[in-house]
Scaffold this active site. Structure first.
Site, mmCIF file in Angstrom:
data_model
loop_
_atom_site.group_PDB
_atom_site.id
_atom_site.type_symbol
_atom_site.label_atom_id
_atom_site.label_comp_id
_atom_site.label_asym_id
_atom_site.label_seq_id
_atom_site.Cartn_x
_atom_site.Cartn_y
_atom_site.Cartn_z
ATOM 1 N N SER A 47 0.637 6.679 2.675
ATOM 2 C CA SER A 47 1.279 7.655 3.559
ATOM 3 C C SER A 47 2.584 8.202 2.963
ATOM 4 C CB SER A 47 1.602 7.011 4.908
ATOM 5 O OG SER A 47 0.454 6.432 5.457
ATOM 6 N N SER A 86 4.105 -1.196 4.487
ATOM 7 C CA SER A 86 4.257 -2.525 5.092
ATOM 8 C C SER A 86 4.460 -3.580 4.013
ATOM 9 C CB SER A 86 3.005 -2.890 5.890
ATOM 10 O OG SER A 86 2.762 -1.922 6.863
ATOM 11 N N GLU A 107 -9.794 -1.837 4.491
ATOM 12 C CA GLU A 107 -8.653 -2.064 5.390
ATOM 13 C C GLU A 107 -9.161 -2.175 6.829
ATOM 14 O OE1 GLU A 107 -5.476 0.829 5.240
ATOM 15 O OE2 GLU A 107 -4.259 -0.316 6.650
ATOM 16 N N GLN A 141 0.826 -1.210 0.000
ATOM 17 C CA GLN A 141 0.000 0.000 0.000
ATOM 18 C C GLN A 141 0.857 1.255 0.000
ATOM 19 O OE1 GLN A 141 -2.160 0.393 3.661
ATOM 20 N NE2 GLN A 141 -3.690 1.780 2.809
ATOM 21 N N GLY A 142 0.647 2.136 -0.962
ATOM 22 C CA GLY A 142 1.415 3.383 -1.053
ATOM 23 C C GLY A 142 0.529 4.591 -0.850
ATOM 24 N N SER A 187 -5.396 6.437 12.609
ATOM 25 C CA SER A 187 -5.179 6.357 14.062
ATOM 26 C C SER A 187 -6.514 6.336 14.815
ATOM 27 C CB SER A 187 -4.350 7.558 14.524
ATOM 28 O OG SER A 187 -5.130 8.728 14.397
HETATM 29 C C1 LIG Z 1 2.877 -0.543 11.612
HETATM 30 C C2 LIG Z 1 2.422 0.456 10.606
HETATM 31 C C3 LIG Z 1 2.214 0.057 9.314
HETATM 32 C C4 LIG Z 1 1.811 0.978 8.359
HETATM 33 N N1 LIG Z 1 1.650 0.546 7.070
HETATM 34 C C5 LIG Z 1 1.317 1.419 6.119
HETATM 35 C C6 LIG Z 1 1.245 1.015 4.743
HETATM 36 O O1 LIG Z 1 1.458 -0.162 4.406
HETATM 37 N N2 LIG Z 1 0.965 1.936 3.802
HETATM 38 C C7 LIG Z 1 0.707 3.241 4.125
HETATM 39 O O2 LIG Z 1 0.414 4.013 3.218
HETATM 40 N N3 LIG Z 1 0.779 3.684 5.404
HETATM 41 C C8 LIG Z 1 1.076 2.796 6.409
HETATM 42 N N4 LIG Z 1 1.182 3.218 7.716
HETATM 43 C C9 LIG Z 1 1.021 4.643 8.004
HETATM 44 C C10 LIG Z 1 -0.249 5.003 8.763
HETATM 45 O O3 LIG Z 1 -1.365 4.988 7.923
HETATM 46 C C11 LIG Z 1 -0.015 6.397 9.366
HETATM 47 O O4 LIG Z 1 1.035 6.282 10.323
HETATM 48 C C12 LIG Z 1 -1.241 6.959 10.038
HETATM 49 O O5 LIG Z 1 -2.222 7.279 9.102
HETATM 50 C C13 LIG Z 1 -0.911 8.220 10.882
HETATM 51 O O6 LIG Z 1 -0.214 9.134 10.120
HETATM 52 P P1 LIG Z 1 1.167 9.767 10.644
HETATM 53 O O7 LIG Z 1 2.045 8.668 11.087
HETATM 54 O O8 LIG Z 1 1.659 10.695 9.586
HETATM 55 O O9 LIG Z 1 0.774 10.577 11.939
HETATM 56 P P2 LIG Z 1 0.071 12.056 11.993
HETATM 57 O O10 LIG Z 1 -1.007 12.127 10.955
HETATM 58 O O11 LIG Z 1 1.181 13.058 11.931
HETATM 59 O O12 LIG Z 1 -0.558 12.025 13.411
HETATM 60 C C14 LIG Z 1 0.185 12.277 14.610
HETATM 61 C C15 LIG Z 1 -0.785 12.260 15.783
HETATM 62 O O13 LIG Z 1 -1.759 13.318 15.636
HETATM 63 C C16 LIG Z 1 -3.083 12.797 15.686
HETATM 64 N N5 LIG Z 1 -3.950 13.510 14.742
HETATM 65 C C17 LIG Z 1 -3.675 13.820 13.454
HETATM 66 N N6 LIG Z 1 -4.720 14.436 12.887
HETATM 67 C C18 LIG Z 1 -5.693 14.510 13.834
HETATM 68 C C19 LIG Z 1 -7.040 15.004 13.857
HETATM 69 N N7 LIG Z 1 -7.578 15.569 12.779
HETATM 70 N N8 LIG Z 1 -7.740 14.874 15.003
HETATM 71 C C20 LIG Z 1 -7.204 14.291 16.107
HETATM 72 N N9 LIG Z 1 -5.935 13.795 16.148
HETATM 73 C C21 LIG Z 1 -5.193 13.897 15.031
HETATM 74 C C22 LIG Z 1 -2.936 11.324 15.253
HETATM 75 O O14 LIG Z 1 -3.987 10.529 15.758
HETATM 76 C C23 LIG Z 1 -1.585 10.951 15.878
HETATM 77 O O15 LIG Z 1 -1.765 10.628 17.229
HETATM 78 C C24 LIG Z 1 1.572 2.326 8.705
HETATM 79 C C25 LIG Z 1 1.766 2.745 10.026
HETATM 80 C C26 LIG Z 1 2.181 1.821 10.969
HETATM 81 C C27 LIG Z 1 2.380 2.289 12.391
#
Ligand SMILES: Cc1cc2nc3c(=O)[nH]c(=O)nc-3n(C[C@H](O)[C@H](O)[C@H](O)COP(=O)(O)OP(=O)(O)OC[C@H]3O[C@@H](n4cnc5c(N)ncnc54)[C@H](O)[C@@H]3O)c2cc1C
Length: 411
Positions: free
Chosen positions: A132, A164, A247, A129-130, A384
Site C-alpha cells: 500500500s 505492519s 494473505e 509487506q510493502g 477491504s
Molecule cells: C491494520 C492494518 C494493517 C495493514 N497492513 C498493511 C501492510 O502490512 N502492508 C501493506 O501494504 N498494506 C497494509 N495495510 C493497508 C491495506 O491493505 C489497505 O488499507 C487496504 O487495501 C485499503 O486501502 P486504503 O486504505 O487505501 O483504502 P481505499 O482503497 O482508499 O478505500 C477506501 C474505501 O473505499 C472502498 N473501495 C475502494 N475501492 C472500491 C471498489 N472498487 N469497490 C467498492 N468499494 C471500494 C474501500 O472498501 C474502503 O471502504 C494495512 C491496513 C490496516 C488497516
C-alpha cells in the site's frame, strides 16, 4: 470431502501432543495467560522448537526447512497447537512464511528459494509487506514507488504506508513500478529489499488502540541486488495476486479454531454477567456458533486446495470476508455484554493485536475492548470487505464486472 480422520492422522496428532507435553510446564493454561515478557520468551522458545521439526512451514519441502506435510496434517498440527494455546509461529511469520515463502515456492527459481526459505524458517530474515501507498490501497495498481535498474542493483524511491510490523523486520517485499511506460498492471515487479540501510526510513503510525503496529516506510535511493525479484521483472502483478491469495487464505485457515476458543470465553463472559437468558444475546450467540462452524468447513475446504502447487485463488476472498465480518459482529456482542464497563476497560489489554486474543487470555474488559477495536482492521487489511465482495461477485458468481473509472485522458 471426507471429514473422518485416518489412523495416520491420529498417530500424527499423538506425536504433536507428545511434542507439546515436552514444551510446556505442568500448570500450562495457554500463552494468553502469560504476562508480556513470559509471552515473548515462550513464543521464541516454541518457535525454535517448531522450526527444528519443520513445523513453522509445515507444507514446505524439507530442503527449504519445512516438513513436507499435506493439508490434513497441517490442519491437525495447527489444531493441536492452537487448542493447547501454543503459538504456531512468531508475529512476522504471517508475512515471511504464509505470504512470501508460499509465493516464492510458486514463482521463484530454486537458487532464490534456497537462499531465502531456510532463512525465513530460522528467523534470520524477518519480512514485512510493502504494497500500500498513500495513493494506492484498493487500487493497488496505481502505486508510484519507482525502482530503476542501475548495473547489478535496483535504486528505489517512494513511500509505502500501513506497513505492519515493519519495526520487527529486516527485509520488506516491495511492489514497485519498474516500467513507467507500461500499462499500470504490467510495469510492476516484486523486489526483496533489505531494510537496514541508510536509504530506508521507518516511521510508526499510532492506531485506534493507541499502539504503533504499522508504519510509513520511505525509500530514498535505497538499493537491492538486481536478482532479488520474485517472479519475472515486469510481472509483479500476478505475483502480488498469488501473495494476496495466501494473505487471505493461510492466515485464515486456523482462525476458526482460535475463534472457537474466543467464543467459549465470550459464552463465559455472558454467563458471568447473568445474561444467558436474554433472548437477544442468546440469538446472537447462536449466530456466532453457526458462523464459527461454517468457517471451519470453509477453511478446511480452502486448505485442501493448497496442494501440488495450487494457489488459493478467489475462494480465499470468501474465507477472508466471512471471517473478518464475523469477528466484527462477535466483538460487538462482547461490547454489548460489557455495557458501560467497555467505556472504562480494566485488566490487561489483548497483546495480540493481529486478530483475536490468545488462548488462555483473561476475560478482562480491557482485553475484549482492544480485540473489538482491532477487529475493525481485519475488514480493511488484506483487501477491504467491499473489495472481497467484488471478487466473489465477479470471479466466483460470474456477475457482470463493476464499472471501472475511465483512465484520465490528456485535455
Ligand atoms: C491494520 C492494518 C494493517 C495493514 N497492513 C498493511 C501492510 O502490512 N502492508 C501493506 O501494504 N498494506 C497494509 N495495510 C493497508 C491495506 O491493505 C489497505 O488499507 C487496504 O487495501 C485499503 O486501502 P486504503 O486504505 O487505501 O483504502 P481505499 O482503497 O482508499 O478505500 C477506501 C474505501 O473505499 C472502498 N473501495 C475502494 N475501492 C472500491 C471498489 N472498487 N469497490 C467498492 N468499494 C471500494 C474501500 O472498501 C474502503 O471502504 C494495512 C491496513 C490496516 C488497516
Amino acid at each position: 470431502m471426507d471429514l473422518q480422520e485416518s489412523p495416520d492422522i491420529a498417530l500424527f496428532r499423538a506425536s504433536v501432543r507428545a511434542f507439546i507435553a515436552q514444551l510446556v510446564p505442568g500448570d500450562w493454561r495457554g500463552i494468553g495467560a502469560l504476562d508480556l515478557n513470559g509471552r515473548r520468551d515462550f513464543t521464541a522458545r516454541a518457535r525454535a522448537a517448531l522450526a527444528e521439526r519443520g513445523w513453522v512451514a509445515p507444507t514446505w519441502p524439507a530442503e527449504y526447512g519445512g516438513a513436507g506435510l499435506g493439508p490434513t496434517e497441517q490442519i491437525a498440527l495447527g489444531e493441536e497447537l492452537v487448542r493447547a494455546g501454543i503459538p504456531t509461529g512468531a508475529e512476522s511469520d504471517a508475512f515471511g512464511i504464509s505470504m512470501l515463502g508460499n509465493t516464492m515456492l510458486r514463482h521463484s527459481p530454486p537458487e532464490l528459494c534456497e537462499r531465502f526459505l531456510p532463512r525465513l524458517v530460522s528467523g534470520e530474515y524477518v519480512f514485512c509487506q510493502g504494497f500500500s501507498e498513500p495513493g494506492a490501497g484498493s487500487d493497488l495498481a496505481a502505486l508510484a514507488t519507482r525502482a530503476v535498474r542501475e548495473g547489478d542493483r535496483w535504486l528505489i524511491n517512494g513511500q509505502k504506508l500501513w506497513s505492519s510490523s515493519a519495526h520487527l523486520a529486516n527485509w520488506m517485499f516491495v511492489l514497485a513500478r519498474t516500467d513507467p511506460d507500461a500499462p499500470p498492471y504490467k510495469g510492476l515487479s516484486m523486489l526483496l529489499v533489505p531494510l537496514d540501510q541508510t536509504g530506508v526510513e521507518i516511521r510508526p503510525i499510532r492506531n485506534l488502540t493507541g499502539e504503533t503496529h504499522f508504519h510509513e516506510v520511505f525509500f530514498t535511493d535505497a538499493v537491492t541486488d538486481a536478482d532479488l525479484v520474485v517472479g519475472e521483472e515486469g510481472r509483479g502483478w500476478p505475483v502480488a495476486m498469488t501473495l494476496l491469495g495466501f494473505e487471505r487464505a493461510e492466515t485464515y485457515v486456523l482462525m476458526p479454531i482460535r475463534l472457537r476458543d474466543e467464543l467459549d470465553r465470550l459464552t463465559d463472559l455472558i454467563v458471568s454477567r447473568g445474561l444467558e437468558d436474554d433472548p437477544d444475546i442468546r440469538q446472537r450467540l447462536a449466530w456466532c456458533h453457526v458462523q464459527v462452524e461454517q468457517l471451519r468447513c470453509q477453511s478446511l475446504r480452502l486448505a485442501t486446495r493448497l496442494v501440488d502447487g495450487h494457489e488459493p485463488g478467489p475462494q480465499a476472498a470468501v474465507v477472508k470476508l466471512l471471517t473478518s465480518e464475523y469477528h466484527r459482529k462477535a466483538t460487538e456482542l462482547a461490547m454489548d455484554v460489557l455495557g458501560l464497563d467497555a467505556l472504562v476497560p480494566t485488566g490487561e489489554p489483548s497483546p495480540n493485536w493481529y486478530y483475536t486474543d490468545d488462548p488462555g487470555a483473561p476475560n478482562s474488559s480491557a482485553s475484549w475492548t482492544s480485540v473489538y477495536l482491532n477487529a475493525r482492521a481485519a475488514t480493511i487489511y488484506g483487501g477491504s470487505s467491499q473489495i472481497q465482495r467484488g471478487i466473489v461477485g465477479e470471479m466466483l458468481l460470474g456477475l457482470p464486472k463493476e464499472p471501472r473509472p475511465r483512465p484520465a485522458t490528456a485535455s
